[in-house]
Design an enzyme around this catalytic site. Structure first.
Site, PDB file in Angstrom:
ATOM      1  N   GLY A 140     114.525  18.929  32.380  1.00 12.64           N
ATOM      2  CA  GLY A 140     115.435  19.710  33.208  1.00 12.64           C
ATOM      3  C   GLY A 140     116.823  19.135  33.214  1.00 12.64           C
ATOM      4  CB  CYS A 199     103.003  32.200  26.092  1.00  8.36           C
ATOM      5  SG  CYS A 199     102.574  30.627  25.314  1.00  8.36           S
ATOM      6  CG  ASP A 226     111.523  25.172  15.233  1.00  8.72           C
ATOM      7  OD1 ASP A 226     111.288  24.111  15.853  1.00  8.72           O
ATOM      8  OD2 ASP A 226     112.446  25.947  15.544  1.00  8.72           O
ATOM      9  CG  ASP A 227     108.757  23.828  18.714  1.00  6.10           C
ATOM     10  OD1 ASP A 227     109.885  23.497  18.331  1.00  6.10           O
ATOM     11  OD2 ASP A 227     108.560  24.557  19.701  1.00  6.10           O
ATOM     12  CB  CYS A 251     105.448  31.025  30.170  1.00 10.33           C
ATOM     13  SG  CYS A 251     104.768  29.685  31.163  1.00 10.33           S
ATOM     14  CB  CYS A 263     111.033  20.817  37.141  1.00  9.81           C
ATOM     15  SG  CYS A 263     111.837  22.381  37.524  1.00  9.81           S
ATOM     16  CG  ASN A 282     106.640  20.760  36.055  1.00  9.26           C
ATOM     17  OD1 ASN A 282     105.861  20.185  35.308  1.00  9.26           O
ATOM     18  ND2 ASN A 282     107.295  21.831  35.683  1.00  9.26           N
ATOM     19  N   GLY A 283     106.364  23.611  37.985  1.00  4.66           N
ATOM     20  CA  GLY A 283     105.368  24.667  37.822  1.00  4.66           C
ATOM     21  C   GLY A 283     105.828  25.925  38.513  1.00  4.66           C
ATOM     22  CB  CYS A 339      97.317  27.760  30.241  1.00  8.23           C
ATOM     23  SG  CYS A 339      98.294  29.243  30.649  1.00  8.23           S
ATOM     24  CE1 TYR A 360     111.562  22.773  22.178  1.00  5.97           C
ATOM     25  CE2 TYR A 360     111.040  23.362  24.435  1.00  5.97           C
ATOM     26  CZ  TYR A 360     111.970  23.069  23.466  1.00  5.97           C
ATOM     27  OH  TYR A 360     113.294  23.059  23.774  1.00  5.97           O
ATOM     28  CB  CYS A 383     100.676  24.050  29.700  1.00  6.09           C
ATOM     29  SG  CYS A 383     102.085  24.610  28.731  1.00  6.09           S
ATOM     30  CB  SER A 400     111.343  20.768  18.413  1.00  7.27           C
ATOM     31  OG  SER A 400     112.138  21.677  17.680  1.00  7.27           O
TER      32      SER A 400
END
Ligand code: AMP
Length: 482
Positions: free
Chosen positions: A36, A452, A361-362, A398, A9, A110-111, A449, A253, A247, A294
């Site tokens: 968002g 993922c 692409d990313d 994630c 968000c 956000n999170g 982090c 991205y 992150c 992206s």
């Protein structure tokens, strides 16, 4: 009840001298719209009472003139919420607002917490009733309880002692606006100075939109308290950790390329990631083309690095994007997602036909986009299609706020690179290494982090392994001692 996990968000908060906060907040939310699209909301305070409006959809649809006119006061916070498949429901739109014994509270988050259930159960045992199973309401209740016998700074510190996970928060307690960044700095948050006040926002692009200056990132574990008259701010380092857990995917991205996050301009980072892709796995094709939008900065860096090395791969726009189609991710079914890729992107035949192509692409998540685009480029006459990806293979979910997918849905979780290459039908496929990502972000691996892509998380998550010495806080019902 709705379920609210994995919300990525955008948050903002402002305190102005003598101007209504509603419109600056509205513009800032526009600048954060990419974070968002499901709902948008603003809560303001006029010195006497709180005003709020939340609406579904894009910022432009969620508010009309009358809504903004009703949001009185020169301080406020705002939120844009990312859509998660399924629940589309105003009860999880934010900011979350409550009135309680010691005042009014608004909260934008956000999170994602990873110990929501522990904290909720402890609060429920004390008689707190919840209207959602989301983590934001849990933070709001815990904070409200701590405010009953402490000032705002102490209350936030006590709440931070109990919650575990990622959170960038803007909070309004009566007419005081504060920003808090989680102790690992997982989600971004920054402070900006405006001509007549201060702003705290997820990304610096929101500060630019308000003609402000980025002051700096909020530090991990730091609380920023804005003066209600917009004259300044105070900061409190409430929690200290040895290591951060920024992150990496924000840089790859999620964030806008024109934002500065943790001291790095996202566009430059993506260009450097593109250069690194050439250095690690460059292939001397006629052209390199981005998946818009992206992949664009990556492809620019890739073309530049190829030219530096004498190979001279030409940058070309080979796919045109229909900008009115939403992000493919929000489509709930695989069939809808596939149709959306085709609706969204169409090849520019003259740059593709008869040429060898590197497509950049990313990231690859489910593989839907790559699969379709490789076919599309071949149909448009590409002789070879090589796929280069500006992130390592995403092999694990994630839990920290980026809505990704489950392990079953992640193409790289079940297949190795050669399998993915043949599934998407590319002549070759290469991802970027984790070390190259860390180098482009000018961070050590230990401070990112990477859950993922490594499957090891910087948090204590049920059923997952961690990459550091962390433990979920014990959650008893009494506030922690100061
Ligand atoms: P997929 O088609 O499932 O492999 O997804 C990859 C595409 O989705 C790439 O073009 C990415 O730019 C984009 N993407 C990656 N992560 C996300 C995310 N969390 N939300 C929306 N789009 C994403």
């Amino acid at each position: 009840m709705h379920s609210g996990p994995r919300e990525k968000c955008g948050v903002v908060g402002v305190a102005l001298d003598d101007r209504a906060a509603a419109r600056p907040l509205y513009y800032a939310l526009y600048a954060l719209q990419h974070r968002g699209q499901e709902s948008a909301g603003i809560v303001t305070h006029d010195g006497f009472q709180q005003h709020d409006h939340v609406g579904m959809g894009l910022v432009g649809d969620a508010f009309d003139e009358a809504d903004l006119d009703g949001l009185n006061g020169s301080v406020g916070i705002g939120h844009v919420r990312y859509p998660t498949a399924g629940s589309v429901d105003t009860s999880c739109a934010q900011p979350f607002s409550v009135s309680f014994k010691s005042g009014s509270l608004g909260l934008s988050h956000n999170g994602n917490l990873v110990n929501t259930a522990d904290v909720r159960d402890a609060l429920a045992a004390q008689g707190h009733a919840f209207t959602s199973d989301g983590d934001t309401e849990v933070i709001a209740h815990d904070l409200a309880r701590n405010l009953l016998d402490g000032d705002l700074v102490r209350a936030v510190r006590r709440t931070m002692d109990r919650i575990h996970g990622s959170y960038a928060l803007t909070i309004m307690h009566d007419d005081t606006v504060v920003g808090v960044r989680d102790p690992e700095g997982n989600r971004p948050l920054c402070i900006g100075e405006l001509p007549d006040g201060y702003v705290i926002a997820s990304e610096s692009a929101a500060i630019d939109t308000l003609d402000g200056e980025l002051v700096r990132d909020v530090r991990p574990g730091e609380l920023v308290v804005l003066e209600a008259d917009g004259s300044g701010y105070e900061t409190y380092q409430l929690v200290e950790r040895d290591r951060t857990a920024h992150c990496f995917f924000e840089h790859v991205y999620f964030a806008r390329p024109d934002s500065v996050i943790d001291g790095s301009l996202v566009y430059e980072t993506r260009r450097d990631l593109g250069r690194a892709l050439w250095e690690e796995s460059g292939v001397d094709t006629d052209v390199v083309m981005p998946v818009p939008d992206s992949g664009r900065a990556f492809a620019t860096g890739y073309a530049e690095a190829s030219q530096d090395s004498g190979a001279d791969v030409e940058f070309a726009e080979g796919l045109m994007k229909n900008r009115y189609v939403g992000r493919t991710f929000i489509m709930p079914t695989q069939d809808a997602r596939e149709r959306a890729v085709r609706l969204k992107l169409n090849p520019i035949r003259s740059t593709v036909e008869g040429r060898t192509v590197t497509l950049i692409d990313d990231s690859i998540v489910r593989g839907t986009t790559s699969n379709q685009l490789v076919d599309l480029l071949r149909d448009a006459g590409a002789e070879e299609v090589h796929l280069r990806i500006g992130a390592p293979p995403i092999t694990a979910p994630c839990y920290m706020g980026i809505d990704m997918a489950t392990r079953e849905e992640l193409i790289a979780a079940g297949e190795d690179v050669a399998d993915v290459e043949s599934t998407v039908g590319a002549d070759s496929l290469a991802y970027l290494s984790v070390d190259a990502v860390a180098a482009a972000l000018t961070e050590s691996r230990a401070d990112l982090c990477l859950g993922c892509v490594t499957g090891e998380y910087p948090y204590d998550i049920d059923g997952e392994t961690t990459d550091r010495d962390v433990r979920r806080p014990g959650v008893d019902t009494a506030p922690a001692d100061d």
